[in-house]
Scaffold this motif. Structure first.
Motif, mmCIF file in Angstrom:
data_model
loop_
_atom_site.group_PDB
_atom_site.id
_atom_site.type_symbol
_atom_site.label_atom_id
_atom_site.label_comp_id
_atom_site.label_asym_id
_atom_site.label_seq_id
_atom_site.Cartn_x
_atom_site.Cartn_y
_atom_site.Cartn_z
ATOM 1 N N ILE A 57 0.747 -1.186 -0.128
ATOM 2 C CA ILE A 57 -0.093 -0.117 -0.081
ATOM 3 C C ILE A 57 0.839 1.179 0.073
ATOM 4 C CG2 ILE A 57 -1.666 1.401 1.183
ATOM 5 C CD1 ILE A 57 -2.816 -1.532 2.337
ATOM 6 N N LEU A 58 1.858 1.285 0.748
ATOM 7 C CA LEU A 58 2.786 2.223 0.891
ATOM 8 C C LEU A 58 3.606 2.465 -0.726
ATOM 9 C CD1 LEU A 58 4.649 2.046 4.177
ATOM 10 C CD2 LEU A 58 3.082 3.822 3.524
ATOM 11 N N ASP A 59 3.931 1.411 -1.175
ATOM 12 C CA ASP A 59 4.355 1.359 -2.464
ATOM 13 C C ASP A 59 3.555 1.781 -3.561
ATOM 14 O OD1 ASP A 59 6.717 0.272 -1.549
ATOM 15 O OD2 ASP A 59 6.135 -1.858 -2.211
ATOM 16 N N PHE A 60 2.314 1.608 -3.472
ATOM 17 C CA PHE A 60 1.203 1.921 -4.291
ATOM 18 C C PHE A 60 1.233 3.567 -4.226
ATOM 19 C CE2 PHE A 60 -3.164 3.289 -4.977
ATOM 20 C CZ PHE A 60 -3.335 2.930 -6.390
ATOM 21 N N HIS A 61 0.873 3.945 -2.950
ATOM 22 C CA HIS A 61 0.777 5.464 -2.812
ATOM 23 C C HIS A 61 2.120 6.328 -3.464
ATOM 24 C CE1 HIS A 61 -3.137 5.621 -1.219
ATOM 25 N NE2 HIS A 61 -3.167 4.581 -0.731
ATOM 26 N N CYS A 62 3.268 5.783 -3.105
ATOM 27 C CA CYS A 62 4.518 6.248 -3.396
ATOM 28 C C CYS A 62 4.479 6.309 -5.027
ATOM 29 C CB CYS A 62 5.776 5.696 -2.904
ATOM 30 S SG CYS A 62 7.289 6.232 -3.138
ATOM 31 N N MET A 63 4.407 5.314 -5.800
ATOM 32 C CA MET A 63 4.129 5.587 -7.187
ATOM 33 C C MET A 63 3.295 6.545 -7.619
ATOM 34 S SD MET A 63 5.719 4.231 -9.882
ATOM 35 C CE MET A 63 6.046 2.712 -9.704
ATOM 36 N N ASN A 64 2.064 6.562 -7.014
ATOM 37 C CA ASN A 64 1.109 7.397 -7.557
ATOM 38 C C ASN A 64 1.373 8.892 -7.478
ATOM 39 O OD1 ASN A 64 -0.741 5.693 -8.609
ATOM 40 N ND2 ASN A 64 -2.140 5.633 -6.954
ATOM 41 N N GLU A 65 1.983 9.225 -6.250
ATOM 42 C CA GLU A 65 2.274 10.509 -5.695
ATOM 43 C C GLU A 65 3.693 11.230 -6.231
ATOM 44 O OE1 GLU A 65 1.221 13.957 -3.867
ATOM 45 O OE2 GLU A 65 0.110 12.229 -4.328
ATOM 46 N N PHE A 66 4.688 10.075 -6.217
ATOM 47 C CA PHE A 66 5.949 10.404 -6.547
ATOM 48 C C PHE A 66 6.735 9.692 -7.764
ATOM 49 C CE2 PHE A 66 5.601 10.744 -1.986
ATOM 50 C CZ PHE A 66 5.756 12.081 -1.549
ATOM 51 N N ASN A 67 5.925 9.025 -8.359
ATOM 52 C CA ASN A 67 6.123 8.451 -9.675
ATOM 53 C C ASN A 67 7.581 7.435 -9.672
ATOM 54 O OD1 ASN A 67 4.489 9.527 -11.397
ATOM 55 N ND2 ASN A 67 5.582 11.294 -11.627
ATOM 56 N N HIS A 68 7.781 6.759 -8.311
ATOM 57 C CA HIS A 68 8.531 5.787 -8.006
ATOM 58 C C HIS A 68 8.050 5.134 -6.709
ATOM 59 C CE1 HIS A 68 10.498 7.606 -4.586
ATOM 60 N NE2 HIS A 68 10.520 8.728 -5.250
ATOM 61 N N ASP A 69 8.701 3.937 -6.538
ATOM 62 C CA ASP A 69 8.157 3.017 -5.666
ATOM 63 C C ASP A 69 9.228 2.846 -4.397
ATOM 64 O OD1 ASP A 69 9.813 1.338 -6.902
ATOM 65 O OD2 ASP A 69 8.302 -0.413 -6.775
ATOM 66 N N LYS A 70 10.175 3.653 -4.393
ATOM 67 C CA LYS A 70 11.352 3.703 -3.484
ATOM 68 C C LYS A 70 11.173 4.697 -2.138
ATOM 69 C CE LYS A 70 14.872 2.516 -6.958
ATOM 70 N NZ LYS A 70 14.669 1.524 -7.523
ATOM 71 N N VAL A 71 10.508 3.993 -1.406
ATOM 72 C CA VAL A 71 9.914 4.752 -0.153
ATOM 73 C C VAL A 71 11.272 5.304 0.696
ATOM 74 C CG1 VAL A 71 9.056 4.704 2.217
ATOM 75 C CG2 VAL A 71 7.771 3.891 0.143
ATOM 76 N N SER A 72 12.193 4.500 0.611
ATOM 77 C CA SER A 72 13.585 4.870 1.153
ATOM 78 C C SER A 72 14.360 6.039 0.484
ATOM 79 C CB SER A 72 14.461 3.712 1.278
ATOM 80 O OG SER A 72 14.824 3.515 0.019
ATOM 81 N N ASP A 73 13.873 6.528 -0.672
ATOM 82 C CA ASP A 73 14.365 7.532 -1.153
ATOM 83 C C ASP A 73 13.822 9.009 -0.795
ATOM 84 O OD1 ASP A 73 16.261 5.962 -2.564
ATOM 85 O OD2 ASP A 73 15.445 6.118 -4.470
ATOM 86 N N LEU A 74 12.653 8.792 -0.417
ATOM 87 C CA LEU A 74 11.855 10.079 -0.009
ATOM 88 C C LEU A 74 12.490 10.677 1.138
ATOM 89 C CD1 LEU A 74 8.226 8.612 -0.200
ATOM 90 C CD2 LEU A 74 9.380 9.932 -1.743
ATOM 91 N N THR A 75 12.166 12.029 1.479
ATOM 92 C CA THR A 75 12.513 12.901 2.618
ATOM 93 C C THR A 75 11.628 12.514 3.629
ATOM 94 O OG1 THR A 75 11.235 14.798 1.914
ATOM 95 C CG2 THR A 75 13.367 14.673 1.081
ATOM 96 N N ASP A 76 12.146 13.202 4.786
ATOM 97 C CA ASP A 76 11.222 13.114 5.941
ATOM 98 C C ASP A 76 9.694 13.578 5.541
ATOM 99 O OD1 ASP A 76 13.172 11.625 7.421
ATOM 100 O OD2 ASP A 76 13.740 13.381 8.628
ATOM 101 N N GLN A 77 9.765 14.855 4.870
ATOM 102 C CA GLN A 77 8.398 15.203 4.649
ATOM 103 C C GLN A 77 7.827 14.457 3.478
ATOM 104 O OE1 GLN A 77 11.441 16.960 4.496
ATOM 105 N NE2 GLN A 77 11.347 18.020 6.420
ATOM 106 N N GLY A 78 8.557 13.746 2.621
ATOM 107 C CA GLY A 78 7.872 13.032 1.656
ATOM 108 C C GLY A 78 7.387 11.717 2.511
ATOM 109 N N ARG A 79 8.193 11.014 3.145
ATOM 110 C CA ARG A 79 7.491 10.169 3.931
ATOM 111 C C ARG A 79 6.228 10.394 4.541
ATOM 112 N NH1 ARG A 79 13.057 8.441 4.007
ATOM 113 N NH2 ARG A 79 13.417 9.510 5.849
ATOM 114 N N TYR A 80 6.296 11.295 5.459
ATOM 115 C CA TYR A 80 4.997 11.934 6.257
ATOM 116 C C TYR A 80 3.820 12.252 5.260
ATOM 117 C CZ TYR A 80 1.933 14.902 9.025
ATOM 118 O OH TYR A 80 1.071 15.141 9.720
ATOM 119 N N HIS A 81 4.166 12.650 4.091
ATOM 120 C CA HIS A 81 3.128 12.740 3.057
ATOM 121 C C HIS A 81 2.677 11.454 2.886
ATOM 122 C CE1 HIS A 81 0.640 14.901 0.212
ATOM 123 N NE2 HIS A 81 1.185 14.250 -0.726
ATOM 124 N N LEU A 82 3.370 10.677 2.485
ATOM 125 C CA LEU A 82 3.129 9.164 2.138
ATOM 126 C C LEU A 82 2.136 8.664 3.327
ATOM 127 C CD1 LEU A 82 3.254 7.000 -0.009
ATOM 128 C CD2 LEU A 82 5.509 6.442 1.063
#
Length: 87
Positions: free
Chosen positions: A29-54
């Protein structure tokens, strides 16, 4: 993080949700939302703010899946410092 032993509110929200998603086999589910919002599924590449948004985006769906799989969310504090769990 300002201190190695302290997490920000945003970091804790993501970590708590990630933990529940991992326990109840719904990290996808996190991967799905990461792909929809950030056009990739690498949650670990997100900033703290990006992970919070996710976490905000995926929270409802993760909790729904986890509850269907047996998760029992903690009740609010009773006032004596102990947590009570929904039975």
């Amino acid at each position: 993080m300002s201190n190695k032993d302290e997490f920000t509110k945003e970091q804790m929200k993501f970590l708590e949700l990630f933990h529940i998603a991992a326990l109840f086999d719904c990290l996808y589910i996190l991967d799905f939302h990461c792909m929809n919002e950030f056009n990739h599924d690498k949650v670990s590449d997100l900033t703290d703010q990006g992970r919070y948004h996710l976490a905000v985006l995926a929270e409802k769906e993760i909790f729904e899946h986890a509850i269907e799989s047996g998760y029992q969310p903690p009740r609010p504090f009773k006032g004596d410092g102990d947590r009570d769990f929904v039975s």
